[in-house]
Design an enzyme around this catalytic site. Structure first.
Site, PDB file in Angstrom:
ATOM      1  N   HIS A  31       0.745  -1.190   0.025  1.00 58.46           N
ATOM      2  CA  HIS A  31      -0.043   0.069   0.041  1.00 58.46           C
ATOM      3  C   HIS A  31       0.879   1.225  -0.091  1.00 58.46           C
ATOM      4  O   HIS A  31       0.541   2.390   0.700  1.00 58.46           O
ATOM      5  CB  HIS A  31      -1.078   0.029   1.123  1.00 58.46           C
ATOM      6  CG  HIS A  31      -2.137  -0.947   0.883  1.00 58.46           C
ATOM      7  ND1 HIS A  31      -3.199  -0.722   0.263  1.00 58.46           N
ATOM      8  CD2 HIS A  31      -2.150  -2.163   1.360  1.00 58.46           C
ATOM      9  CE1 HIS A  31      -3.910  -1.893   0.016  1.00 58.46           C
ATOM     10  NE2 HIS A  31      -3.482  -2.636   0.781  1.00 58.46           N
ATOM     11  N   THR A  32       2.115   1.294  -0.726  1.00 57.98           N
ATOM     12  CA  THR A  32       2.769   2.338  -1.019  1.00 57.98           C
ATOM     13  C   THR A  32       2.994   2.882  -2.363  1.00 57.98           C
ATOM     14  O   THR A  32       3.189   3.954  -2.455  1.00 57.98           O
ATOM     15  CB  THR A  32       4.249   1.643  -0.485  1.00 57.98           C
ATOM     16  OG1 THR A  32       4.659   0.740  -1.377  1.00 57.98           O
ATOM     17  CG2 THR A  32       4.405   1.523   0.947  1.00 57.98           C
ATOM     18  N   ASP A  33       2.618   1.994  -3.272  1.00 55.36           N
ATOM     19  CA  ASP A  33       2.546   2.475  -4.609  1.00 55.36           C
ATOM     20  C   ASP A  33       1.770   3.729  -4.930  1.00 55.36           C
ATOM     21  O   ASP A  33       2.370   4.613  -5.619  1.00 55.36           O
ATOM     22  CB  ASP A  33       2.629   1.237  -5.593  1.00 55.36           C
ATOM     23  CG  ASP A  33       1.019   0.654  -5.669  1.00 55.36           C
ATOM     24  OD1 ASP A  33       0.359   1.031  -4.524  1.00 55.36           O
ATOM     25  OD2 ASP A  33       0.760  -0.357  -6.358  1.00 55.36           O
ATOM     26  N   GLY A  63      -4.865 -12.639  -4.987  1.00 53.95           N
ATOM     27  CA  GLY A  63      -3.882 -11.736  -4.580  1.00 53.95           C
ATOM     28  C   GLY A  63      -2.595 -11.795  -5.555  1.00 53.95           C
ATOM     29  O   GLY A  63      -1.739 -11.071  -4.818  1.00 53.95           O
ATOM     30  N   ASP A  74       1.781  -4.021  -9.771  1.00 51.60           N
ATOM     31  CA  ASP A  74       1.445  -5.426 -10.314  1.00 51.60           C
ATOM     32  C   ASP A  74       2.035  -5.436 -11.601  1.00 51.60           C
ATOM     33  O   ASP A  74       2.540  -6.156 -12.148  1.00 51.60           O
ATOM     34  CB  ASP A  74       0.119  -5.826 -10.036  1.00 51.60           C
ATOM     35  CG  ASP A  74      -0.423  -5.465  -8.708  1.00 51.60           C
ATOM     36  OD1 ASP A  74       0.451  -5.569  -7.746  1.00 51.60           O
ATOM     37  OD2 ASP A  74      -1.823  -5.376  -8.774  1.00 51.60           O
TER      38      ASP A  74
HETATM   39  C1  GLA Z   1      -3.076  -4.659  -4.947  1.00 48.10           C
HETATM   40  C2  GLA Z   1      -2.985  -3.094  -5.939  1.00 48.10           C
HETATM   41  C3  GLA Z   1      -1.662  -2.845  -6.118  1.00 48.10           C
HETATM   42  C4  GLA Z   1      -1.008  -2.095  -4.498  1.00 48.10           C
HETATM   43  C5  GLA Z   1      -1.341  -3.438  -3.663  1.00 48.10           C
HETATM   44  C6  GLA Z   1      -1.233  -3.194  -2.204  1.00 48.10           C
HETATM   45  O1  GLA Z   1      -2.325  -5.502  -5.134  1.00 48.10           O
HETATM   46  O2  GLA Z   1      -3.163  -3.693  -7.424  1.00 48.10           O
HETATM   47  O3  GLA Z   1      -1.343  -1.682  -6.847  1.00 48.10           O
HETATM   48  O4  GLA Z   1      -1.706  -1.048  -4.150  1.00 48.10           O
HETATM   49  O5  GLA Z   1      -2.531  -3.905  -3.783  1.00 48.10           O
HETATM   50  O6  GLA Z   1       0.393  -2.985  -2.145  1.00 48.10           O
END
Ligand code: GLA
Length: 402
Positions: free
Chosen positions: A44-46, A138, A193
């Site tokens: 949750h940093t992107d 995920g 991702d």
């Molecule tokens: C999901 C989102 C990513 C990122 C993660 C948390 O995978 O697709 O963009 O925000 O959650 O790090």
């Protein structure tokens, strides 16, 4: 115990080619593929402009394609019955009166975004898809789908194509995939991702600077030091995922406005957060701490051979990341917490949830000779707690979309 094996490139290509030929009555012109990912740390940093450290899985999505004379895209997936059709001239955003329903949005969305980024109008395409990236786990099956068709569209493009040949071009493909996902499919994800799927390198993790999209390939060859990255697909039922993810993102944006910064990456460690509402303060604390942990993790990797001290240090950072996601960001669930507790009790160096959370997968860094014991203990722990049976994957940093 169910271990989810990756297909070889040959096996994946044979499967989609066969599906293509059976469906469309002709041979495909090309087969492309792209990997799913795990994020090692930096969660949750992107979307806050911070750092993330993902790597590509050996598990890939395969796309067999053939260009058409018109602007029609016909799609078949091994995971469902029937052929779907979308006309490239009719692609519209998810909030329009006529959004593209379901998974084809990712395929045509990438063409839509690439056309906006200067690629010539694409021909239509027949496309068959098959994948060994588990869905809803995920592990970024959607980025793997986008990545596989991004390189397919790119190869077909006579003006503005050939972007997959360089990392700078791949960064543009990533941008198109993110726009497709955000605007056409309607998922407000952050871009980590797609970067992992398109820009990774075998044997390496990617240190991704999400502010300027620059990357560093960091060696992450665990086999060399008799260590394994065990992935646990918890198969936890996850409800409300989209709404919760969007809510976390909105809280970060709201806190950034109050703190007078564009992105939370600009907030220094130890900054005074007392003016923020309690929930936003917790979210910001997670993001600021997680960015620091990701930098520390990469520093340990850069410094040399992964001896036992370093592996323990990496494991500790993973656990600290998980606790922060559990207590401050509140995106874990009982299944994810159980993986961490059981893995640590059975000799893992560290473990944490990976990806967005609310279910999905966790990873554990384990000495290779203990990997099976850890997996078995997790499976037993899940059975005792009445959870769904977990699935396992072994993750080696793998090759990018091709
Ligand atoms: C999901 C989102 C990513 C990122 C993660 C948390 O995978 O697709 O963009 O925000 O959650 O790090």
């Amino acid at each position: 115990m169910i271990v989810n094996q990756a297909w070889s490139l040959e096996e994946g290509a044979a499967r989609v080619s066969d599906l293509f030929t059976r469906t469309f009555g002709a041979e495909p012109e090309a087969v492309h593929s792209a990997p799913g990912r795990v994020n090692i740390i930096g969660e949750h940093t992107d979307y806050n402009g911070g750092y993330a450290l993902p790597m590509a899985l050996p598990h890939r999505t395969f796309a067999a394609v053939r260009r058409r004379e018109d602007r029609l895209v016909r799609l078949i997936s091994a995971q469902e019955e029937g052929v779907r059709e979308v006309n490239l001239d009719e692609v519209d955003t998810h909030d329009s009166a006529n959004p593209v329903p379901g998974w084809p949005a990712y395929v045509v969305g990438v063409a839509w975004a690439l056309e906006q980024a200067g690629c010539c109008p694409f021909p239509g395409m027949d496309v068959a898809i098959d994948s060994c990236v588990p869905f809803g786990a995920g592990l970024s099956s959607s980025a793997a789908l986008e990545g596989s068709v991004a390189v397919a569209w790119d190869a077909m493009c006579e003006i503005g194509g050939g972007r997959a040949a360089t990392d700078a071009g791949r960064a543009q493909l990533v941008e198109a995939c993110v726009r497709a996902e955000n605007l056409i499919a309607g998922a407000p994800t952050g871009g980590m991702d797609q970067a992992a799927s398109l820009r990774c390198r075998e044997g390496h993790a990617i240190m991704l600077d999400c502010r300027d999209q620059s990357i560093e390939h960091v060696p992450f060859d665990l086999a060399k030091v008799d260590t394994q990255l065990l992935v646990v697909d918890t198969r936890a039922p996850h409800a409300l995922v989209d709404g919760q993810y969007a809510a976390r993102r909105a809280a970060c944006e709201s806190a950034a406005r109050k703190l007078g910064v564009d992105l939370l990456v600009e907030v220094p460690q130890g900054a005074d957060l007392s003016g923020l509402p309690e929930e936003e303060r917790m979210r910001v604390e997670h993001v600021v701490g997680e960015i620091a942990r990701t930098k520390d993790f990469v520093q340990w990797l850069r410094e040399g051979q992964l001896d036992s001290t370093r592996l323990h240090a990496l494991g500790d950072l993973m656990v600290a990341s998980h606790r922060s996601l559990q207590e401050l960001y509140e995106v874990t669930c009982p299944e994810l917490d159980a993986v961490v507790d059981v893995a640590l009790a059975n000799g893992a160096y560290g473990a944490r949830m990976t990806g967005g959370g609310f279910g999905g997968s966790a990873i554990a860094l384990v000495p290779a000779d203990k990997a099976e014991d850890v997996a078995r203990a997790v499976a037993e722990g899940f059975a005792e707690r009445g959870f769904n049976e977990p699935h396992f994957l072994y993750a080696e940093p793998s090759a990018p979309a091709k």
